[in-house]
Scaffold this motif. Structure first.
Motif, PDB file in Angstrom:
ATOM      1  N   LYS A 145       0.850  -1.188   0.000  1.00  0.00           N
ATOM      2  CA  LYS A 145       0.000   0.000   0.000  1.00  0.00           C
ATOM      3  C   LYS A 145       0.891   1.245   0.000  1.00  0.00           C
ATOM      4  CE  LYS A 145      -0.444   0.941   4.934  1.00  0.00           C
ATOM      5  NZ  LYS A 145      -1.382   1.328   6.003  1.00  0.00           N
ATOM      6  N   PHE A 146       0.300   2.367  -0.357  1.00  0.00           N
ATOM      7  CA  PHE A 146       1.017   3.639  -0.352  1.00  0.00           C
ATOM      8  C   PHE A 146       0.881   4.297   1.015  1.00  0.00           C
ATOM      9  CE2 PHE A 146       0.251   3.048  -4.883  1.00  0.00           C
ATOM     10  CZ  PHE A 146       1.507   3.357  -5.405  1.00  0.00           C
ATOM     11  N   GLY A 147       2.020   4.724   1.563  1.00  0.00           N
ATOM     12  CA  GLY A 147       2.037   5.378   2.853  1.00  0.00           C
ATOM     13  C   GLY A 147       1.694   6.859   2.759  1.00  0.00           C
ATOM     14  N   PRO A 148       1.717   7.565   3.903  1.00  0.00           N
ATOM     15  CA  PRO A 148       1.379   8.998   3.912  1.00  0.00           C
ATOM     16  C   PRO A 148       2.317   9.833   3.036  1.00  0.00           C
ATOM     17  CG  PRO A 148       1.342   8.083   6.130  1.00  0.00           C
ATOM     18  CD  PRO A 148       1.935   7.045   5.252  1.00  0.00           C
ATOM     19  N   SER A 149       3.568   9.440   2.929  1.00  0.00           N
ATOM     20  CA  SER A 149       4.529  10.206   2.142  1.00  0.00           C
ATOM     21  C   SER A 149       4.538   9.793   0.672  1.00  0.00           C
ATOM     22  CB  SER A 149       5.931  10.036   2.731  1.00  0.00           C
ATOM     23  OG  SER A 149       6.313   8.668   2.704  1.00  0.00           O
ATOM     24  N   GLY A 150       3.668   8.848   0.301  1.00  0.00           N
ATOM     25  CA  GLY A 150       3.594   8.413  -1.084  1.00  0.00           C
ATOM     26  C   GLY A 150       4.504   7.255  -1.438  1.00  0.00           C
ATOM     27  N   ASP A 151       5.293   6.773  -0.457  1.00  0.00           N
ATOM     28  CA  ASP A 151       6.162   5.641  -0.738  1.00  0.00           C
ATOM     29  C   ASP A 151       5.408   4.314  -0.560  1.00  0.00           C
ATOM     30  OD1 ASP A 151       5.850   6.093   1.947  1.00  0.00           O
ATOM     31  OD2 ASP A 151       7.762   5.153   2.478  1.00  0.00           O
ATOM     32  N   MET A 152       5.960   3.254  -1.116  1.00  0.00           N
ATOM     33  CA  MET A 152       5.330   1.931  -1.056  1.00  0.00           C
ATOM     34  C   MET A 152       5.656   1.269   0.279  1.00  0.00           C
ATOM     35  SD  MET A 152       3.444  -0.130  -2.937  1.00  0.00           S
ATOM     36  CE  MET A 152       3.770   0.293  -4.654  1.00  0.00           C
ATOM     37  N   GLN A 153       4.617   0.775   0.957  1.00  0.00           N
ATOM     38  CA  GLN A 153       4.794   0.078   2.230  1.00  0.00           C
ATOM     39  C   GLN A 153       4.356  -1.378   2.084  1.00  0.00           C
ATOM     40  OE1 GLN A 153       2.632   2.230   5.240  1.00  0.00           O
ATOM     41  NE2 GLN A 153       4.143   3.890   5.340  1.00  0.00           N
ATOM     42  N   LEU A 154       5.075  -2.229   2.770  1.00  0.00           N
ATOM     43  CA  LEU A 154       4.796  -3.662   2.715  1.00  0.00           C
ATOM     44  C   LEU A 154       4.189  -4.128   4.028  1.00  0.00           C
ATOM     45  CD1 LEU A 154       5.063  -6.587   1.578  1.00  0.00           C
ATOM     46  CD2 LEU A 154       7.396  -6.595   2.515  1.00  0.00           C
TER      47      LEU A 154
END
Length: 353
Positions: free
Chosen positions: A230-239
């Motif tokens: 999913k995309f985190g608050p900063s726009g990076d990809m989180q696993l």
């Protein structure tokens, strides 16, 4: 569910006229009912229960659905082995992950298999067209009919001896459907092996290096991993790394083990049935033995004479008749056939009637 089993019991009912043998019935009755029952059980568990439950804190319902649809994976040595982080695709270089994404298709595959096992019966029923029922008429059953007399006996014998070509075609179609049963079992085993990524062919084997339990846990693991991005608050990809419990696989393990052994037994008996039919068609001595076993107290020379004079199609009709009438009626028919065959001139006139 009660209505379903009522329909199954009605399907299991054996008719008064037997146009096939017990091996044939194993295919279109026992196997169809067994696989249909598996399909209903797995469908009820899959769509009306909780087939998967993932251990996550966020978006649990979404992740459960995602992992069920896209599949889970396990590690070769230990599904709790986190020494290979980031292992998410089939192309992983370590090659130690095994993915499973066929769970949601199992009930549908079983339904298709049930249809496949009924197809030879459907073809034979269409080809048979009620011919044997018309031949037997009201003389079937364990008790000699009150209407059984010389006139009805002559009529029945005439129907057996009248058209050898039609009887040969009838027999060929039956043999084709029997062979189709064997081919159908082989195709289903190969298909299930492909469906389970090559694991079904050895699923129920017992060997020293790999027990059945280990093989079942590999093909249908009760614990598996799933990666959700999913995309985190900063726009990076989180696993999100989830450990999922697959409760449905507890049932899948036992169902597929039972299916493996049943298809193995069905393959063996189907092969023996085809071998038996080959002896029936091409070995007259074998037909003589069958006739003497069916028409008890029949002299050996009479049995040999009848087998020698009748075509394989005529003999097949005669043999199927013996499966549907009582012993007294059948002995009368066999004796009458011998009398007509032994008088060749009379037999020729008899055929022209």
């Amino acid at each position: 569910m009660i209505d379903f089993y009522k329909n199954l019991m009605a399907f299991m009912k054996i008719g008064n006229i037997h146009t096939d043998n017990n091996v044939f019935k194993l295919h279109y009755k026992v196997t169809v009912i067994l696989i249909a029952t598996f399909s209903v059980l797995l469908t009820s568990k899959q769509y009306f229960g909780e087939p998967i439950d993932c251990d996550v804190q966020q978006r649990k319902e979404i992740i459960d659905t995602y992992c069920w649809i896209n599949g889970t994976f396990i590690f070769e040595d230990n599904i709790l082995d986190y020494r290979a982080p980031g292992l998410t695709t089939r192309n992983d270089k370590s090659g130690s992950a095994h993915f499973q994404n066929y769970y949601q298709w199992v009930c549908i595959v079983f339904a298709l298999q049930a249809i496949c096992f009924y197809i030879p019966r459907y073809i034979w029923k269409a080809c048979e067209g009620g011919r044997l029922k018309q031949l037997v008429g009201e003389f079937g059953g364990p008790i000699t009919s009150e209407k059984w007399n010389n006139t009805s006996k002559e009529k029945l014998v005439r129907n057996i001896l009248y058209d050898s070509y039609a009887h040969n075609v009838y027999t060929f179609r039956y043999c084709f459907c029997e062979f189709l049963n064997l081919v159908n079992v082989i195709i289903n085993i190969l298909f299930m092996d492909w469906f389970l990524d090559g694991e079904f062919s050895t699923y129920g084997l017992i060997d020293g290096s790999r027990s059945i339990t280990k093989r079942m846990n590999r093909v249908f693991p009760k614990l598996a991993k799933c990666h959700y991005y999913k995309f985190g608050p900063s726009g990076d990809m989180q696993l999100l790394d989830a450990l999922c419990i697959l409760s449905l696989n507890v049932l899948n393990q036992k169902v597929f083990l039972l299916l493996w052994y049943w298809l193995l037994v069905l393959l063996i008996v189907s092969f023996l049935s085809v071998l038996y039919r080959a002896l029936f068609l091409f070995v007259p001595v074998f037909r003589t033995y069958l006739l003497r076993a069916q028409a008890r107290r029949l002299e050996n020379k009479k049995a040999k004479y009848i087998v020698r004079k009748l075509s394989y199609g005529d003999f097949f009709i005669l043999y199927r008749l013996g499966k549907n009438v009582n012993q007294n009626t059948y002995r009368d028919v066999v004796s009458c056939i011998y009398d007509h065959l032994s008088n060749w001139k009379g037999y020729k006139i008899f055929q022209e009637i």
